[in-house]
Design a protein around this motif. Structure first.
Motif, mmCIF file in Angstrom:
data_model
loop_
_atom_site.group_PDB
_atom_site.id
_atom_site.type_symbol
_atom_site.label_atom_id
_atom_site.label_comp_id
_atom_site.label_asym_id
_atom_site.label_seq_id
_atom_site.Cartn_x
_atom_site.Cartn_y
_atom_site.Cartn_z
ATOM 1 N N LYS A 275 -32.586 60.729 3.120
ATOM 2 C CA LYS A 275 -31.455 60.534 3.870
ATOM 3 C C LYS A 275 -31.761 60.832 5.405
ATOM 4 O O LYS A 275 -31.210 60.060 6.140
ATOM 5 N N THR A 276 -32.161 61.904 5.541
ATOM 6 C CA THR A 276 -32.401 62.544 6.977
ATOM 7 C C THR A 276 -33.584 61.742 7.580
ATOM 8 O O THR A 276 -33.446 61.483 8.726
ATOM 9 N N THR A 277 -34.420 61.379 6.798
ATOM 10 C CA THR A 277 -35.727 60.475 7.412
ATOM 11 C C THR A 277 -34.973 59.165 7.819
ATOM 12 O O THR A 277 -35.531 58.658 8.985
ATOM 13 N N ASN B 133 -33.131 60.034 11.099
ATOM 14 C CA ASN B 133 -33.992 60.234 12.222
ATOM 15 C C ASN B 133 -34.817 58.805 12.773
ATOM 16 O O ASN B 133 -35.047 58.673 13.797
ATOM 17 N N GLN C 39 -28.165 69.454 12.125
ATOM 18 C CA GLN C 39 -27.677 69.935 10.789
ATOM 19 C C GLN C 39 -27.354 71.558 11.067
ATOM 20 O O GLN C 39 -26.129 72.090 10.873
ATOM 21 N N ASP D 28 -26.446 64.859 11.203
ATOM 22 C CA ASP D 28 -27.343 65.186 9.884
ATOM 23 C C ASP D 28 -26.627 66.234 9.321
ATOM 24 O O ASP D 28 -26.245 67.235 9.797
ATOM 25 N N GLU D 29 -25.942 65.940 7.996
ATOM 26 C CA GLU D 29 -25.250 66.956 7.141
ATOM 27 C C GLU D 29 -24.277 67.427 7.816
ATOM 28 O O GLU D 29 -24.176 68.710 7.970
ATOM 29 N N THR E 109 -25.402 61.679 7.503
ATOM 30 C CA THR E 109 -25.837 61.884 6.145
ATOM 31 C C THR E 109 -24.844 62.970 5.645
ATOM 32 O O THR E 109 -24.361 63.747 6.136
#
Length: 610
Positions: free
Chosen positions: A71-73, A76, A116, A198-199, A229
């Motif tokens: 997800k984070t990848t 980014n 995040q 991010d989150e 995400t």
């Protein structure tokens, strides 16, 4: 409409800039090596596997998947925050309106990325951190900036806590949801057309997380492209999603309307139980463990094949959509860049200085500790080096005193600056990545704020120890003694900047100090004559602050001083041949050189902020 659009709409050629975000055949591969195996061959692991998709303006898209799904990848990659190197390689394209490639260097002009972790100064208020961002990102009159900040605070529901400190473990401040909304508000000051998070609901309760999701959906309704995400949303939050991207082991297994996801998975044999949260079902059912079983592999094959079939059915429609996209007009790009051009260097420096002073005033713990440490060590020095006298024994003891003062002043300055910078490093990286200010203005602000203390603490130490140690009781002698300590403190501060910019872990500071300062101590002339140092380590003596500070202090006190019996071998015993003035100039020159090293290391740290 936001204020900056109101400002630009006065120009005849302005058009509302809406930005579609699309990506094509993204793959991200990293090389890994087994721990504890020196000779093991590196293995390649593909984190993103041929992913393509798009998010249109007005959509709030949420990327879901179990831990390790990518997800984070993916997020980014969409913001160009992944590093291409020997051990990691990103392939594919990320485009705006199918025409312009996304680059991190320019992403801050039209987009925003909310990390995040809410890395903010704990002693500033909600209003102050948003205002700081607005003053450095908006070229508007002060009253319009204030109005813009008021609008953001109102829209984010932060009115009741606008004057509350951000807070941390020691300072009572904002709640988790308020901190997250403040972090979002910092990025909203420029009204970015693309908002990546991010989150944003990580660590929040379900009610607060629902409010964050609702906020992001409302931002999308204003024409923004929102992508975030999210790990495990509640059923109410899931119901607000416009678009859902579901990942499994680096593959996309669903991309489309969140409201149609349940029906889609039922059509391929994965029925969501009645009265259950679809998000919970997706995370549990489509979890891929590290050690895959045959059933896991078979499930993944079913899902990926079904997704490929879904894509092939929509290829014709997607082609028509791509052909109908006109992309960004050149005039629109120029208009957008003109508004988002950087504020002046002086403005950046002024705001950074103002914030640092405010932060120091409200949280003086670090400053108090430095003051107490300086005074206490100076008092202890007085006990051990009290009234050393002018005879041969006194000369020997004063040489030890001068060696200790050289080491002590260097170490105090080095550790205080290095540790302070490491604490601020995450904040700097976030603000630099969002184009809030530049490296030079930040570095200069740190130097300006530190300058008074580089004068205060050495002078304070000199007042306490100079007369107590029995040095020549003359005021001009005291002033020169203080100047020598100031020069070595400048060196220590500069070396602290360089170390602080080079490492990320506070524990590494001690290691770096031992590694760098240890050899400098041995090659400073006190332990071994400078002329007798081995050739292969002699270069270290040219970088040693102990050598230059020690020689300056010795020459200042003993050279041509009638109180002492003249000893022609005093300086040759150490190999000191430079002279007092030259030693001070060299210390200042080395200090400037190490600050340059600090700037270079800082620049390397922000080449690509992930």
């Amino acid at each position: 409409m936001y204020q900056y659009k109101q400002l630009l709409v006065e120009k005849d050629d302005y058009k509302s800039v809406e930005m579609k975000l699309s990506w094509h055949n993204l793959t991200y591969t990293v090389k890994t090596k087994s721990r504890g195996c020196k000779n093991s061959n590196s293995k390649e692991k593909t984190i993103l596997k041929l992913q393509s998709g798009s998010i249109k303006p007005g959509q709030a898209c949420f990327i879901m998947g179990s831990s390790g799904a990518g997800k984070t990848t993916l997020l980014n990659a969409l913001c160009d925050r992944l590093t291409n190197s020997k051990s990691a390689k990103l392939q594919g394209q990320v485009l705006i309106n199918d025409t312009h490639s996304v680059r991190q260097s320019s992403f801050g002009k039209y987009g925003a990325y909310v990390m995040q972790d809410d890395v903010l100064f704990p002693t500033l208020t909600c209003e102050e951190v948003i205002t700081f961002s607005a003053r450095l990102k908006l070229i508007l009159p002060p009253h319009q900036i204030s109005a813009r900040v008021d609008t953001i605070i109102e829209d984010l529901g932060l009115n009741n806590c606008r004057h509350t400190f951000i807070g941390n473990q020691l300072i009572k401040g904002l709640s988790g949801g308020e901190r997250k909304r403040t972090a979002i508000g910092i990025e909203l000051v420029t009204d970015p057309q693309i908002l990546c998070l991010d989150e944003p609901t990580s660590g929040l309760d379900s009610f607060t997380a629902h409010k964050i999701v609702k906020l992001l959906v409302s931002q999308a309704k204003l024409g923004k492209t929102v992508v975030a995400t999210i790990h495990q949303p509640s059923s109410q939050a899931f119901g607000l999603f416009d678009k859902l991207i579901l990942l499994m082991d680096g593959h996309q297994i669903y991309q489309g309307a969140a409201s149609q996801s349940v029906e889609y998975f039922e059509s391929i044999g994965f029925s969501v139980p009645s009265y259950s949260n679809p998000a919970d079902y997706f995370l549990q059912k489509f979890y891929m463990p590290f050690n895959k079983s045959e059933e896991d592999v078979r499930t993944l094959e079913i899902l990926t094949e079904a997704y490929k079939t879904k894509l092939s059915d929509k290829n014709g429609m997607a082609k028509q959509i791509r052909e109908s996209d006109t992309g960004l007009e050149e005039a629109e790009i120029n208009e957008f860049k003109e508004y988002h051009s950087s504020v002046s260097f002086c403005t950046e420096l002024r705001e950074l200085l103002r914030r640092t002073v405010k932060n120091t005033y409200r949280n003086p713990t670090h400053l108090k500790l430095r003051f107490v440490a300086s005074v206490m060590i100076s008092v202890i020095v007085c006990f051990f080096f009290w009234d050393l006298g002018y005879d041969a024994k006194g000369v020997k003891n004063k040489i030890g005193f001068m060696f200790f003062m050289s080491v002590d002043q260097t170490m105090q300055a080095l550790f205080s600056v290095a540790m302070n910078f490491i604490d601020e490093r995450p904040i700097f990286l976030r603000e630099y990545a969002s184009k809030t200010y530049g490296i030079w203005s930040y570095f200069l602000s740190k130097s300006v704020i530190e300058a008074p203390f580089q004068l205060l603490f050495p002078f304070l130490a000199s007042l306490i120890v100079y007369f107590a140690a029995g040095l020549t009781p003359e005021f001009d002698k005291l002033m020169i003694f203080s100047c020598i300590l100031v020069s070595v403190v400048f060196f220590g501060t500069s070396l602290g900047f360089a170390i602080g910019c080079s490492v990320t872990d506070p524990m590494m500071v001690t290691t770096m100090v031992i590694f760098l300062l240890g050899p400098m101590l041995f090659c400073g002339g006190y332990f071994v004559n400078l002329h007798q140092i081995p050739v292969y380590t002699k270069w270290i003596s040219h970088l040693s602050p102990i050598r230059y500070c020690g020689e300056a202090l010795l020459r200042h006190e003993f050279l041509d001083n009638p109180r002492y019996v003249h000893d022609p071998t005093l300086f040759t015993n150490f190999g000191f041949e430079l002279g007092l003035t030259k030693c001070i100039y060299i210390l200042l020159g080395l200090g400037i050189a190490f600050r340059a090293v600090g700037i270079i290391m800082l620049r390397l740290a922000v080449v690509k902020v992930q």
